[in-house]
Design a protein around this motif. Structure first.
Motif, PDB file in Angstrom:
ATOM      1  N   TRP A   1       0.833  -1.205   0.000  1.00 42.07           N
ATOM      2  CA  TRP A   1       0.000   0.000   0.000  1.00 42.07           C
ATOM      3  C   TRP A   1       0.871   1.260   0.000  1.00 42.07           C
ATOM      4  CZ3 TRP A   1       1.151   3.013   4.165  1.00 42.07           C
ATOM      5  CH2 TRP A   1       1.589   2.399   5.334  1.00 42.07           C
ATOM      6  N   ALA A   2       0.261   2.368  -0.447  1.00 39.96           N
ATOM      7  CA  ALA A   2       0.946   3.668  -0.484  1.00 39.96           C
ATOM      8  C   ALA A   2      -0.020   4.739  -0.007  1.00 39.96           C
ATOM      9  CB  ALA A   2       1.438   3.985  -1.892  1.00 39.96           C
ATOM     10  N   LEU A   3       0.468   5.593   0.868  1.00 41.41           N
ATOM     11  CA  LEU A   3      -0.331   6.685   1.427  1.00 41.41           C
ATOM     12  C   LEU A   3       0.413   7.997   1.215  1.00 41.41           C
ATOM     13  CD1 LEU A   3      -2.588   7.930   3.146  1.00 41.41           C
ATOM     14  CD2 LEU A   3      -1.439   7.047   5.187  1.00 41.41           C
ATOM     15  N   PHE A   4      -0.226   8.937   0.530  1.00 44.96           N
ATOM     16  CA  PHE A   4       0.368  10.233   0.223  1.00 44.96           C
ATOM     17  C   PHE A   4      -0.284  11.293   1.113  1.00 44.96           C
ATOM     18  CE2 PHE A   4       0.504   7.481  -3.403  1.00 44.96           C
ATOM     19  CZ  PHE A   4       1.752   7.676  -3.968  1.00 44.96           C
ATOM     20  N   ILE A   5       0.517  11.967   1.935  1.00 45.18           N
ATOM     21  CA  ILE A   5      -0.014  12.975   2.853  1.00 45.18           C
ATOM     22  C   ILE A   5       0.777  14.268   2.676  1.00 45.18           C
ATOM     23  CG2 ILE A   5      -0.892  11.318   4.549  1.00 45.18           C
ATOM     24  CD1 ILE A   5       1.659  11.725   6.172  1.00 45.18           C
ATOM     25  N   TYR A   6       0.064  15.373   2.514  1.00 45.85           N
ATOM     26  CA  TYR A   6       0.761  16.636   2.259  1.00 45.85           C
ATOM     27  C   TYR A   6      -0.217  17.799   2.243  1.00 45.85           C
ATOM     28  CZ  TYR A   6      -0.984  15.645  -2.489  1.00 45.85           C
ATOM     29  OH  TYR A   6      -1.800  15.344  -3.572  1.00 45.85           O
ATOM     30  N   THR A   7       0.358  19.008   2.245  1.00 43.66           N
ATOM     31  CA  THR A   7      -0.394  20.218   1.919  1.00 43.66           C
ATOM     32  C   THR A   7       0.083  20.678   0.549  1.00 43.66           C
ATOM     33  OG1 THR A   7       1.257  21.521   3.138  1.00 43.66           O
ATOM     34  CG2 THR A   7      -0.789  20.980   4.295  1.00 43.66           C
ATOM     35  N   PRO A   8      -0.710  21.460  -0.174  1.00 46.37           N
ATOM     36  CA  PRO A   8      -0.355  21.827  -1.549  1.00 46.37           C
ATOM     37  C   PRO A   8       0.889  22.702  -1.655  1.00 46.37           C
ATOM     38  CG  PRO A   8      -2.705  22.148  -1.147  1.00 46.37           C
ATOM     39  CD  PRO A   8      -2.062  21.915   0.185  1.00 46.37           C
ATOM     40  N   ARG A   9       1.544  22.598  -2.792  1.00 45.05           N
ATOM     41  CA  ARG A   9       2.650  23.472  -3.168  1.00 45.05           C
ATOM     42  C   ARG A   9       2.502  23.838  -4.651  1.00 45.05           C
ATOM     43  NH1 ARG A   9       2.984  23.635   1.479  1.00 45.05           N
ATOM     44  NH2 ARG A   9       4.829  23.696   2.820  1.00 45.05           N
ATOM     45  N   GLY A  10       1.392  24.470  -4.966  1.00 54.00           N
ATOM     46  CA  GLY A  10       1.130  24.837  -6.348  1.00 54.00           C
ATOM     47  C   GLY A  10       0.607  23.651  -7.150  1.00 54.00           C
ATOM     48  N   ARG A  11       0.452  23.888  -8.440  1.00 51.79           N
ATOM     49  CA  ARG A  11      -0.101  22.846  -9.319  1.00 51.79           C
ATOM     50  C   ARG A  11       1.011  21.941  -9.845  1.00 51.79           C
ATOM     51  NH1 ARG A  11      -5.368  23.400 -11.272  1.00 51.79           N
ATOM     52  NH2 ARG A  11      -6.502  25.058 -10.231  1.00 51.79           N
ATOM     53  N   ASN A  12       1.623  21.210  -8.922  1.00 53.35           N
ATOM     54  CA  ASN A  12       2.709  20.317  -9.304  1.00 53.35           C
ATOM     55  C   ASN A  12       2.236  18.869  -9.268  1.00 53.35           C
ATOM     56  OD1 ASN A  12       2.506  19.862  -6.578  1.00 53.35           O
ATOM     57  ND2 ASN A  12       4.614  20.392  -6.091  1.00 53.35           N
ATOM     58  N   HIS A  13       3.143  17.931  -9.019  1.00 50.33           N
ATOM     59  CA  HIS A  13       2.784  16.520  -8.997  1.00 50.33           C
ATOM     60  C   HIS A  13       1.808  16.201  -7.858  1.00 50.33           C
ATOM     61  CE1 HIS A  13       6.492  17.112  -6.674  1.00 50.33           C
ATOM     62  NE2 HIS A  13       6.066  16.174  -5.867  1.00 50.33           N
ATOM     63  N   GLY A  14       1.819  17.011  -6.788  1.00 52.30           N
ATOM     64  CA  GLY A  14       0.828  16.827  -5.730  1.00 52.30           C
ATOM     65  C   GLY A  14      -0.577  17.123  -6.227  1.00 52.30           C
ATOM     66  N   HIS A  15      -0.695  18.159  -7.041  1.00 54.26           N
ATOM     67  CA  HIS A  15      -1.989  18.505  -7.643  1.00 54.26           C
ATOM     68  C   HIS A  15      -2.442  17.410  -8.605  1.00 54.26           C
ATOM     69  CE1 HIS A  15      -4.593  20.601 -10.645  1.00 54.26           C
ATOM     70  NE2 HIS A  15      -5.114  21.101  -9.541  1.00 54.26           N
ATOM     71  N   GLU A  16      -1.500  16.860  -9.348  1.00 50.61           N
ATOM     72  CA  GLU A  16      -1.827  15.827 -10.327  1.00 50.61           C
ATOM     73  C   GLU A  16      -2.316  14.551  -9.661  1.00 50.61           C
ATOM     74  OE1 GLU A  16       1.631  15.268 -12.692  1.00 50.61           O
ATOM     75  OE2 GLU A  16       1.522  17.257 -13.627  1.00 50.61           O
ATOM     76  N   ILE A  17      -1.669  14.146  -8.563  1.00 51.78           N
ATOM     77  CA  ILE A  17      -2.026  12.856  -7.984  1.00 51.78           C
ATOM     78  C   ILE A  17      -3.360  12.909  -7.246  1.00 51.78           C
ATOM     79  CG2 ILE A  17      -0.870  13.039  -5.718  1.00 51.78           C
ATOM     80  CD1 ILE A  17       0.155  10.140  -6.259  1.00 51.78           C
ATOM     81  N   ILE A  18      -3.703  14.046  -6.620  1.00 62.52           N
ATOM     82  CA  ILE A  18      -5.019  14.137  -5.977  1.00 62.52           C
ATOM     83  C   ILE A  18      -6.110  14.186  -7.039  1.00 62.52           C
ATOM     84  CG2 ILE A  18      -4.915  16.667  -5.767  1.00 62.52           C
ATOM     85  CD1 ILE A  18      -6.630  14.284  -3.279  1.00 62.52           C
ATOM     86  N   GLY A  19      -5.821  14.840  -8.182  1.00 65.12           N
ATOM     87  CA  GLY A  19      -6.791  14.871  -9.275  1.00 65.12           C
ATOM     88  C   GLY A  19      -7.022  13.485  -9.836  1.00 65.12           C
ATOM     89  N   MET A  20      -5.946  12.732 -10.023  1.00 69.35           N
ATOM     90  CA  MET A  20      -6.061  11.365 -10.523  1.00 69.35           C
ATOM     91  C   MET A  20      -6.829  10.495  -9.536  1.00 69.35           C
ATOM     92  SD  MET A  20      -4.774   8.108  -9.964  1.00 69.35           S
ATOM     93  CE  MET A  20      -3.320   8.468  -8.973  1.00 69.35           C
ATOM     94  N   ALA A  21      -6.509  10.641  -8.250  1.00 63.54           N
ATOM     95  CA  ALA A  21      -7.152   9.817  -7.229  1.00 63.54           C
ATOM     96  C   ALA A  21      -8.661  10.064  -7.176  1.00 63.54           C
ATOM     97  CB  ALA A  21      -6.529  10.087  -5.864  1.00 63.54           C
ATOM     98  N   LYS A  22      -9.062  11.310  -7.389  1.00 67.08           N
ATOM     99  CA  LYS A  22     -10.496  11.631  -7.379  1.00 67.08           C
ATOM    100  C   LYS A  22     -11.231  10.977  -8.551  1.00 67.08           C
ATOM    101  CE  LYS A  22     -10.144  16.053  -4.933  1.00 67.08           C
ATOM    102  NZ  LYS A  22     -10.252  17.536  -5.036  1.00 67.08           N
TER     103      LYS A  22
END
Length: 432
Positions: free
Chosen positions: A156-177
């Motif tokens: 399993w993989a768990l990604f936890i964070y607050t945003p830092r602009g529209r970077n890979h963090g933005h991409e992965i939460i969009g994909m997950a949704k």
């Protein structure tokens, strides 16, 4: 061992229960974009404890850097003052390695805090559970390396964070949704009510920039990346559609600009100049390789090359062989031109001056583009302000190489404009 109960003196808060329930029911991929102080690491760590007793194996808690891993998790504490490592039952621990930030349990499980600042060190291990803490600040290649391992072993993989602009963090939460097999959740202080508005106001009065307030407490992906050197210019390039498809033009020479690593990454920008346009057609980055490898990369791309630019330290001689890396490269057919030695700040200003002339190939340069977007000043916790020096993280290599590109272009332009006028109509004063 049979009487041990986990989690140890911990219960999920109401807003943490959906994530916990998803994992408890066998969920394998989860993204939690929670505001600061929402208990991200504590929740993830306690789930790791449960997992380690359920399935013996290797578990990683990954932070952007090794030092952050030690400060935030290994030596860190919850807001209640409880040490994170106290989540592990002491009677279940067989051995503890402070240097490697690693615990080995009596049942054979291993938990380790890891930095993704050298992702190559991760290759070869076989983790079955991974927490990507502060994922929006991590080198995104870490997930690329680990993903096939978890897919193969059912981890399993768990990604936890607050945003830092529209970077890979933005991409992965969009994909997950969009993916029903993933868990995706964004929680602001308005959702959890865990932090009062008065606390936020105190942070503002203490000097926290409004953009950071929006990121940290309201989980805004649209807030400007605080401390970014080139964020504004890269955003403008995106709006002006200069981040697009930029094909190789065979009639123009391809120049390269390098940041040469020894124990860390080497980054190379490939670009062509046409009039006032700087066309960035390609980007390459790797680590742990010698000059033979990079010479082969250049040859395989089959471009018509012009100049190869590198920083001044390429001329430093290795006393063991009596040659500099510039000499070694020349023997392999890569003849470097050394760029003038400028201060980092002057180099950054040179980059800012040329970014408006740059066109980027969004496919071949995606990692380099992201490095330029996220390259930022380091934060001074004690003074509550940004330092005048860059934060050395995974973005540094691409940003440094681009800085040498900008300095080389600046010097070439200054030299070109001093030349006498030519009578031929096809003379290009900025031509390389």
């Amino acid at each position: 061992m049979s009487n041990i109960q986990v989690p140890v003196n911990w219960m999920p808060r109401t807003y943490q229960i959906p994530l916990w329930s998803y994992l408890e029911k066998g969920g394998k991929r989860a993204v939690a974009v929670w505001h600061r102080r929402a208990g991200k690491d504590a929740t993830a760590l306690n789930w790791t404890v449960v997992s380690a007793f359920t399935r013996p194996g290797l578990y990683w808690h990954l932070l952007p850097t090794y030092n952050q891993g030690r400060k935030i998790v290994w030596d860190g504490r919850t807001k209640e003052g409880k040490a994170f490592r106290d989540a592990w039952p002491r009677e279940a621990i067989r051995s503890e390695n402070n240097t490697e930030m690693k615990l080995e349990l009596e049942n054979g499980s291993i938990w380790q805090v890891v930095g993704t600042d050298n992702v190559d060190r991760l290759v070869g291990a076989n983790p079955v559970g991974c927490v990507f803490s502060e994922y929006s600040l991590q080198d995104p290649r870490a997930w690329d390396y680990i993903r096939p391992i978890l897919a193969e072993n059912g981890g399993w993989a768990l990604f936890i964070y607050t945003p830092r602009g529209r970077n890979h963090g933005h991409e992965i939460i969009g994909m997950a949704k969009r993916n029903p097999r993933w868990f995706a959740q964004t929680l602001t202080i308005e959702d959890t009510q865990a932090i009062g508005v008065d606390v936020i106001e105190e942070e503002r009065l203490a000097g926290m920039p409004e953009e950071m307030v929006q990121q940290e407490f309201y989980c805004s992906f649209d807030a400007a990346l605080v401390g970014s050197y080139y964020g504004t210019q890269m955003e403008k390039a995106l709006k002006e559609e200069r981040i697009c498809t930029v094909p190789y033009e065979p009639r123009l020479e391809v120049h390269t600009a390098w940041d040469l690593g020894t124990h860390d990454s080497t980054a190379i920008w490939f670009y062509q100049v046409s009039g006032m346009e700087i066309r960035i057609i390609d980007y390459y980055e790797n680590s742990g390789e010698g000059m033979v490898h990079y010479a082969k990369v250049l040859a395989e791309k089959n471009y018509l090359y012009g100049k190869h630019y590198a920083p001044h330290d390429i001329e430093v001689r290795d006393f063991s062989v009596g040659k500099s890396r510039k000499d070694v490269a020349a023997a392999l057919g890569v003849k470097f031109t050394t760029v003038p030695k400028l201060s980092v700040q002057d180099g950054i200003e040179a980059v800012r001056n040329i970014l408006g002339k740059c066109w980027f190939d969004q496919s071949k340069c995606d990692r380099g583009i992201e490095a330029l977007r996220q390259y930022k000043k380091s934060w001074n916790d004690k003074m509550r302000c940004y330092n005048d020096s860059p934060d050395h993280d995974w973005t540094s290599h691409g940003a440094d190489a681009f800085r040498y590109l900008a300095v080389a272009f600046k010097e070439k332009r200054q030299y070109a404009v001093k030349l006498p006028r030519q009578t031929e109509s096809n003379y290009d004063p900025l031509g390389y």
